[in-house]
Design a protein around this motif. Structure first.
Motif, short mmCIF file in Angstrom:
data_model
loop_
_atom_site.label_atom_id
_atom_site.label_comp_id
_atom_site.label_asym_id
_atom_site.label_seq_id
_atom_site.Cartn_x
_atom_site.Cartn_y
_atom_site.Cartn_z
N THR A 53 0.84 -1.20 0.00
CA THR A 53 0.00 0.00 0.00
C THR A 53 0.87 1.24 0.00
O THR A 53 2.08 1.18 0.28
CB THR A 53 -0.95 0.02 1.21
OG1 THR A 53 -0.16 -0.02 2.41
CG2 THR A 53 -1.90 -1.15 1.18
N ASP A 54 0.26 2.37 -0.30
CA ASP A 54 1.02 3.62 -0.40
C ASP A 54 1.61 4.07 0.93
O ASP A 54 2.49 4.92 0.95
CB ASP A 54 0.18 4.72 -1.04
CG ASP A 54 -1.06 5.09 -0.24
OD1 ASP A 54 -1.37 4.41 0.77
OD2 ASP A 54 -1.73 6.06 -0.63
N LYS A 83 -4.63 2.30 -0.20
CA LYS A 83 -4.42 2.35 -1.64
C LYS A 83 -3.30 1.40 -2.04
O LYS A 83 -2.17 1.51 -1.55
CB LYS A 83 -4.08 3.77 -2.09
CG LYS A 83 -3.89 3.88 -3.58
CD LYS A 83 -3.49 5.26 -4.03
CE LYS A 83 -3.23 5.20 -5.52
NZ LYS A 83 -2.32 6.23 -5.97
N THR A 137 -0.44 0.06 -4.30
CA THR A 137 0.49 0.58 -5.31
C THR A 137 1.18 -0.54 -6.08
O THR A 137 1.54 -0.35 -7.24
CB THR A 137 1.58 1.46 -4.67
OG1 THR A 137 2.34 0.67 -3.74
CG2 THR A 137 0.97 2.65 -3.96
N ASP A 138 1.38 -1.69 -5.43
CA ASP A 138 2.11 -2.79 -6.06
C ASP A 138 1.46 -4.12 -5.70
O ASP A 138 1.02 -4.32 -4.56
CB ASP A 138 3.56 -2.82 -5.57
CG ASP A 138 4.35 -1.63 -6.07
OD1 ASP A 138 5.04 -1.78 -7.08
OD2 ASP A 138 4.27 -0.56 -5.43
N ALA A 142 -7.41 -0.79 -6.21
CA ALA A 142 -6.20 -0.21 -6.80
C ALA A 142 -6.58 0.58 -8.04
O ALA A 142 -7.59 0.28 -8.69
CB ALA A 142 -5.20 -1.32 -7.16
N ALA A 176 -1.54 0.96 -10.76
CA ALA A 176 -0.86 0.10 -9.79
C ALA A 176 0.03 -0.89 -10.56
O ALA A 176 -0.35 -1.40 -11.61
CB ALA A 176 -1.88 -0.66 -8.94
#
Length: 130
Positions: free
Chosen positions: A31-32, A68, A70-71, A96, A100
């Motif tokens: 996550t962010d 959120k 991100t990956d 996402a 992402a």
């Protein structure tokens, strides 16, 4: 991206419950805010009613309050460059954005990175339900 994402996904894969397919999969979501959530696939005798590694990881994300993504990293013991299945692509798209990063791996690390939007170019978006 966290350098631990691959190691965490591989460790999750080792915990997979895949007695029927013999196809263990591990996933890790970043996550962010830097949190990582892992998951493994789980099969049941009422095949195919089990769930994917990404679904397990999403469950952990939600139980910890969400965030959120991100990956996303997915690794399988018997398949290189595994991508999330169609259902998991849609589940991931719920949490996402299309930008992402999705990291595809072999047994040693990341071999390719693409966006979720490239994997699910016309995914169903929640905005249409409002």
């Amino acid at each position: 991206m966290s350098p631990d994402l691959f190691a965490i996904a591989r460790a999750a894969m080792a915990k997979a419950y895949a007695p029927y397919s013999k196809f263990p999969v591990g996933a890790a979501i970043l996550t962010d805010d830097g949190r990582i959530f892992a998951g493994a696939n789980v099969e049941v005798a009422s095949y195919p009613e089990g769930w994917c590694a990404e679904t397990t990881a999403l469950g952990h994300l939600l139980m910890d309050g969400g965030g959120k993504i991100t990956d996303i990293l997915v690794v399988a013991q018997r398949m290189q460059h595994i991508t999330p299945c169609g259902g998991c692509r849609q589940r991931l798209a719920e949490f996402a954005t299309p930008d992402a990063r999705v990291h595809l791996c072999d047994q040693y690390g990341i071999t390719e990175t693409m966006t979720l939007g490239a994997l699910l170019p016309r995914g169903f978006r929640a905005e249409v339900l409002k």
